[in-house]
Design a protein around this motif. Sequence first.
Motif, short mmCIF file in Angstrom:
data_model
loop_
_atom_site.label_atom_id
_atom_site.label_comp_id
_atom_site.label_asym_id
_atom_site.label_seq_id
_atom_site.Cartn_x
_atom_site.Cartn_y
_atom_site.Cartn_z
N PHE A 150 0.86 -1.18 0.00
CA PHE A 150 0.00 0.00 0.00
C PHE A 150 0.89 1.23 0.00
O PHE A 150 1.69 1.43 0.92
N PHE A 151 0.78 2.05 -1.05
CA PHE A 151 1.60 3.24 -1.25
C PHE A 151 0.77 4.46 -0.90
O PHE A 151 -0.27 4.71 -1.52
N LEU A 152 1.23 5.23 0.07
CA LEU A 152 0.51 6.41 0.54
C LEU A 152 1.45 7.61 0.47
O LEU A 152 2.54 7.59 1.05
N TYR A 153 1.03 8.65 -0.25
CA TYR A 153 1.87 9.84 -0.43
C TYR A 153 1.15 11.09 0.05
O TYR A 153 -0.06 11.23 -0.16
N GLY A 154 1.91 11.99 0.68
CA GLY A 154 1.34 13.26 1.07
C GLY A 154 2.14 13.91 2.19
O GLY A 154 3.24 13.47 2.52
N PRO A 155 1.58 14.95 2.80
CA PRO A 155 2.21 15.56 3.97
C PRO A 155 1.81 14.81 5.24
O PRO A 155 0.63 14.47 5.42
N PHE A 156 2.76 14.55 6.11
CA PHE A 156 2.48 13.85 7.36
C PHE A 156 3.31 14.47 8.48
O PHE A 156 4.39 15.00 8.24
N SER A 157 2.79 14.37 9.70
CA SER A 157 3.58 14.72 10.87
C SER A 157 4.08 13.44 11.53
O SER A 157 3.59 12.34 11.22
N LYS A 158 5.04 13.58 12.45
CA LYS A 158 5.61 12.43 13.15
C LYS A 158 5.62 12.71 14.64
O LYS A 158 6.15 13.73 15.08
N VAL A 183 -3.40 17.47 8.21
CA VAL A 183 -2.23 16.62 8.04
C VAL A 183 -2.28 15.51 9.09
O VAL A 183 -2.39 15.77 10.28
N ARG A 184 -2.21 14.27 8.63
CA ARG A 184 -2.32 13.13 9.54
C ARG A 184 -0.96 12.77 10.14
O ARG A 184 0.08 12.91 9.49
N ASP A 185 -0.99 12.29 11.37
CA ASP A 185 0.23 11.94 12.08
C ASP A 185 0.53 10.45 11.90
O ASP A 185 -0.35 9.61 12.09
N ILE A 186 1.77 10.16 11.54
CA ILE A 186 2.13 8.76 11.30
C ILE A 186 1.94 7.92 12.55
O ILE A 186 1.34 6.84 12.51
N ASP A 187 2.43 8.41 13.69
CA ASP A 187 2.40 7.62 14.92
C ASP A 187 1.01 7.55 15.55
O ASP A 187 0.56 6.47 15.94
N ALA A 188 0.34 8.68 15.63
CA ALA A 188 -0.95 8.72 16.32
C ALA A 188 -2.10 8.25 15.45
O ALA A 188 -3.06 7.65 15.95
#
Length: 219
Positions: A150-158, A183-188
């Motif tokens: 699954f390939f997901l591209y965009g702006p993300f926070s960490k 903007v979605r957070d990778i960890d949360a």
Amino acid sequence: MTDNQKNKIALENRAEDGNKLYSPSTARNRDPIRDVFLKFMPLEGKILEIGGGTGEHAIHIASKLPNVVWHTGDPDETSRASIAAWIKDAGLSNVKGPHSIDVRAEDWGIETEAPFDGLVSINMIHIAPFTAAEGLFAGAQRILAPAGKFFLYGPFSKGGIHISPSNEAFDQSLKSRDPRWGVRDIDADLLPLAKKNGLILQEAVEMPANNLSLIFRKS
């Protein structure tokens, strides 16, 4: 199509040629996205693209993948018309669509075509309610083959921290347009969805303009 109608589809002004739409952001990022896709994603089999937008990414990537059948589409009618025009003009026999999948639906209507070797979503989940991200990950579990990607591209926070001041400003701008966006957070946000749906984050690749390409693998 009026400017107000365009703004409901995208966060940018897109040039038109008949039904074909031209995305300025795609012109800037399509080569880096294609290169990461070719490095980490399946090079044969079936790929499903969600939120295909203008259709330019599908044509740009699939033209380099003769052994892939690329299914693309978008829930927006104007975007589907653009996708259909791009497919017709490109003359690629390995690009199919456009579908009208809404990821929030429990059945995408394409399950009979499963399993897919790859799932792709580019610049989508930050301009949609979080239920779209939830539906996207749930769909990945349903339609991906074992070890599918699954390939997901965009702006993300960490870890709750934005990668750059510009991403933080962009996040605030998105939320001012629609409080359900952001903007979605990778960890949360994303790793819990991945774990819930049997996916593992395999790669996180830094991209131009403070974006990321995330590659998940179905475990």
